[in-house]
Design a protein around this motif. Structure first.
Motif, PDB file in Angstrom:
ATOM      1  N   SER A 208       0.839  -1.204   0.000  1.00  0.00           N
ATOM      2  CA  SER A 208       0.000   0.000   0.000  1.00  0.00           C
ATOM      3  C   SER A 208       0.872   1.251   0.000  1.00  0.00           C
ATOM      4  O   SER A 208       1.917   1.304   0.652  1.00  0.00           O
ATOM      5  CB  SER A 208      -0.896   0.015   1.241  1.00  0.00           C
ATOM      6  OG  SER A 208      -1.749  -1.109   1.259  1.00  0.00           O
ATOM      7  N   SER A 209       0.431   2.267  -0.709  1.00  0.00           N
ATOM      8  CA  SER A 209       1.183   3.517  -0.800  1.00  0.00           C
ATOM      9  C   SER A 209       0.452   4.623  -0.051  1.00  0.00           C
ATOM     10  O   SER A 209      -0.695   4.467   0.359  1.00  0.00           O
ATOM     11  CB  SER A 209       1.385   3.911  -2.267  1.00  0.00           C
ATOM     12  OG  SER A 209       0.121   4.077  -2.895  1.00  0.00           O
ATOM     13  N   GLY A 210       1.137   5.753   0.129  1.00  0.00           N
ATOM     14  CA  GLY A 210       0.543   6.896   0.800  1.00  0.00           C
ATOM     15  C   GLY A 210       1.078   7.084   2.204  1.00  0.00           C
ATOM     16  O   GLY A 210       2.131   6.574   2.564  1.00  0.00           O
ATOM     17  N   VAL A 211       0.309   7.812   3.013  1.00  0.00           N
ATOM     18  CA  VAL A 211       0.718   8.154   4.377  1.00  0.00           C
ATOM     19  C   VAL A 211      -0.024   7.274   5.375  1.00  0.00           C
ATOM     20  O   VAL A 211      -1.235   7.058   5.254  1.00  0.00           O
ATOM     21  CB  VAL A 211       0.446   9.640   4.678  1.00  0.00           C
ATOM     22  CG1 VAL A 211       0.834   9.986   6.117  1.00  0.00           C
ATOM     23  CG2 VAL A 211       1.200  10.535   3.702  1.00  0.00           C
ATOM     24  N   PHE A 212       0.724   6.783   6.372  1.00  0.00           N
ATOM     25  CA  PHE A 212       0.156   5.948   7.432  1.00  0.00           C
ATOM     26  C   PHE A 212       0.605   6.481   8.792  1.00  0.00           C
ATOM     27  O   PHE A 212       1.670   7.092   8.907  1.00  0.00           O
ATOM     28  CB  PHE A 212       0.595   4.492   7.263  1.00  0.00           C
ATOM     29  CG  PHE A 212       0.169   3.881   5.958  1.00  0.00           C
ATOM     30  CD1 PHE A 212      -1.070   3.257   5.842  1.00  0.00           C
ATOM     31  CD2 PHE A 212       0.984   3.961   4.839  1.00  0.00           C
ATOM     32  CE1 PHE A 212      -1.479   2.717   4.635  1.00  0.00           C
ATOM     33  CE2 PHE A 212       0.587   3.425   3.628  1.00  0.00           C
ATOM     34  CZ  PHE A 212      -0.650   2.798   3.526  1.00  0.00           C
ATOM     35  N   HIS A 213      -0.220   6.230   9.797  1.00  0.00           N
ATOM     36  CA  HIS A 213       0.102   6.661  11.162  1.00  0.00           C
ATOM     37  C   HIS A 213       0.146   5.457  12.095  1.00  0.00           C
ATOM     38  O   HIS A 213      -0.704   4.562  12.022  1.00  0.00           O
ATOM     39  CB  HIS A 213      -0.951   7.638  11.688  1.00  0.00           C
ATOM     40  CG  HIS A 213      -0.871   9.005  11.093  1.00  0.00           C
ATOM     41  ND1 HIS A 213      -1.823   9.990  11.317  1.00  0.00           N
ATOM     42  CD2 HIS A 213       0.063   9.581  10.289  1.00  0.00           C
ATOM     43  CE1 HIS A 213      -1.473  11.092  10.681  1.00  0.00           C
ATOM     44  NE2 HIS A 213      -0.344  10.872  10.047  1.00  0.00           N
ATOM     45  N   LEU A 214       1.136   5.459  12.989  1.00  0.00           N
ATOM     46  CA  LEU A 214       1.209   4.502  14.087  1.00  0.00           C
ATOM     47  C   LEU A 214       1.283   5.317  15.370  1.00  0.00           C
ATOM     48  O   LEU A 214       2.264   6.035  15.597  1.00  0.00           O
ATOM     49  CB  LEU A 214       2.432   3.597  13.943  1.00  0.00           C
ATOM     50  CG  LEU A 214       2.452   2.690  12.712  1.00  0.00           C
ATOM     51  CD1 LEU A 214       3.779   1.943  12.615  1.00  0.00           C
ATOM     52  CD2 LEU A 214       1.283   1.698  12.740  1.00  0.00           C
ATOM     53  N   SER A 215       0.246   5.202  16.201  1.00  0.00           N
ATOM     54  CA  SER A 215       0.082   6.114  17.327  1.00  0.00           C
ATOM     55  C   SER A 215      -0.360   5.399  18.588  1.00  0.00           C
ATOM     56  O   SER A 215      -0.980   4.329  18.526  1.00  0.00           O
ATOM     57  CB  SER A 215      -0.968   7.178  16.965  1.00  0.00           C
ATOM     58  OG  SER A 215      -1.294   8.007  18.064  1.00  0.00           O
ATOM     59  N   GLY A 216      -0.028   6.017  19.714  1.00  0.00           N
ATOM     60  CA  GLY A 216      -0.673   5.623  20.948  1.00  0.00           C
ATOM     61  C   GLY A 216      -2.140   5.986  20.886  1.00  0.00           C
ATOM     62  O   GLY A 216      -2.545   6.926  20.190  1.00  0.00           O
ATOM     63  N   ALA A 217      -2.965   5.257  21.634  1.00  0.00           N
ATOM     64  CA  ALA A 217      -4.411   5.467  21.555  1.00  0.00           C
ATOM     65  C   ALA A 217      -4.836   6.812  22.132  1.00  0.00           C
ATOM     66  O   ALA A 217      -5.770   7.444  21.627  1.00  0.00           O
ATOM     67  CB  ALA A 217      -5.137   4.335  22.275  1.00  0.00           C
ATOM     68  N   ASN A 218      -4.138   7.250  23.178  1.00  0.00           N
ATOM     69  CA  ASN A 218      -4.550   8.466  23.875  1.00  0.00           C
ATOM     70  C   ASN A 218      -3.333   9.240  24.363  1.00  0.00           C
ATOM     71  O   ASN A 218      -2.246   8.672  24.561  1.00  0.00           O
ATOM     72  CB  ASN A 218      -5.430   8.126  25.093  1.00  0.00           C
ATOM     73  CG  ASN A 218      -6.690   7.390  24.712  1.00  0.00           C
ATOM     74  OD1 ASN A 218      -7.567   7.939  24.068  1.00  0.00           O
ATOM     75  ND2 ASN A 218      -6.767   6.118  25.107  1.00  0.00           N
ATOM     76  N   ASP A 219      -3.546  10.522  24.587  1.00  0.00           N
ATOM     77  CA  ASP A 219      -2.518  11.343  25.227  1.00  0.00           C
ATOM     78  C   ASP A 219      -2.462  11.036  26.716  1.00  0.00           C
ATOM     79  O   ASP A 219      -3.501  10.884  27.373  1.00  0.00           O
ATOM     80  CB  ASP A 219      -2.835  12.828  25.059  1.00  0.00           C
ATOM     81  CG  ASP A 219      -2.713  13.298  23.616  1.00  0.00           C
ATOM     82  OD1 ASP A 219      -1.984  12.650  22.841  1.00  0.00           O
ATOM     83  OD2 ASP A 219      -3.345  14.309  23.267  1.00  0.00           O
ATOM     84  N   VAL A 220      -1.259  10.965  27.249  1.00  0.00           N
ATOM     85  CA  VAL A 220      -1.058  10.829  28.690  1.00  0.00           C
ATOM     86  C   VAL A 220       0.082  11.756  29.085  1.00  0.00           C
ATOM     87  O   VAL A 220       0.953  12.082  28.277  1.00  0.00           O
ATOM     88  CB  VAL A 220      -0.721   9.379  29.115  1.00  0.00           C
ATOM     89  CG1 VAL A 220      -1.899   8.456  28.885  1.00  0.00           C
ATOM     90  CG2 VAL A 220       0.515   8.867  28.389  1.00  0.00           C
TER      91      VAL A 220
END
Length: 291
Positions: A208-220
């Motif tokens: 797959s091409s394009g932009v992807f995000h890998l993030s924590g679920a919430n701010d702490v």
């Protein structure tokens, strides 16, 4: 069988990428700035003016994990622009021109942190040198002919391993029964290095091409994370004695109000969900025991 080149294999994320790709059955080779890089490594210095990969080597995907990181370092390091902007574009042009797939590792800090859960398609708004360099690298990569078919950009929120400061100091203090002093005025959306590596591997091998995000679920806050870590380590919570960055005299170049990224496109395309704090803690505890 997929053949993967990890550019920057000596970095924490790069080293974990090697393990993740090998675990998933890929043949992996890594680059290193060391003149005698050792088995499974090839020499590549992104600070050099001679950036030419050996395209006769049989690899299908290049994961670009090398960078001069750290907000302070990028303000003053004489090679930061070369390593973080010029080199990724130069190498990606070679690879994509030869039909190879390129995955570029970027950062959530391309956003200024004024809005929650920025989406993959949102326009970057960088506010410091490191962020501007990553945003400029993203822009240049998108202009490369073929990147829309063969390229992917993966933005990560704060990646933690047992070696990420201040965790080594916290672990050492806890072993002595001493208190730790996390900041109550700094927020982030942490992910573990294992989560980051496995997510990048899935994105890389998906095609797959394009932009992807890998993030924590919430701010702490750092304090909230420290308390969750205490629970995971079964350490006394009273050893957490919070302070603030201001009271500690720490200079903060990037202090977002929101750290977590939106992952709607990433989750819909690849089924990767944000990582909960409990999962980060589990990975850290496991990783520490494995050291």
């Amino acid at each position: 069988m997929c053949r993967v080149l990890v550019i920057g294999a000596d970095s924490r994320i790069g080293a974990e990428m090697l393990r993740a790709c090998e675990t998933m059955g890929s043949v992996v080779i890594g680059t290193s700035r060391r003149r005698a890089p050792g088995p499974g490594r090839v020499y590549l210095d992104l600070g050099s003016g001679h950036l030419r990969l050996d395209l006769t080597q049989a690899y299908d995907i290049a994961i670009m994990a090398a960078a001069i990181g750290g907000f302070e370092a990028c303000e003053t390091h004489p090679q930061a622009e070369q390593v973080n902007v010029v080199a990724p574009e130069t190498i990606a042009r070679q690879l994509i021109g030869d039909g190879r797939r390129v995955v570029f590792i970027s950062t959530s800090s391309v956003f200024d942190g004024s809005r929650p859960y920025c989406a993959e398609e949102d326009v970057p708004s960088p506010v410091c040198a490191y962020s501007r360099q990553k945003a400029e690298a993203e822009r240049r990569l998108r202009l490369i002919p073929g990147f829309d078919r063969l390229g992917a950009i993966v933005r990560l929120t704060k990646v933690l391993s047992p070696e990420t400061p201040p965790l080594p100091a916290w672990f050492a203090a806890l072993e002595k029964g001493s208190e730790i002093r996390p900041f109550s005025d700094l927020i982030f959306a942490p992910i573990s290095v294992q989560f980051a590596a496995l997510g990048i591997e899935r994105i890389a091998t998906s095609g797959s091409s394009g932009v992807f995000h890998l993030s924590g679920a919430n701010d702490v806050t750092h304090e909230q994370f420290a308390r969750a870590l205490m629970a995971g380590l079964r350490a006394p919570e009273e050893l957490v004695n919070p302070t603030t960055s201001h009271a500690s005299g720490v200079r903060i170049l990037y202090q977002p109000r929101h750290g977590a990224l939106g992952m709607k496109r990433t989750q819909a395309t690849l089924g990767i969900a944000p990582q909960e704090v409990a999962g980060v803690v589990r990975d850290l505890v496991f990783g520490r025991r494995a050291l």
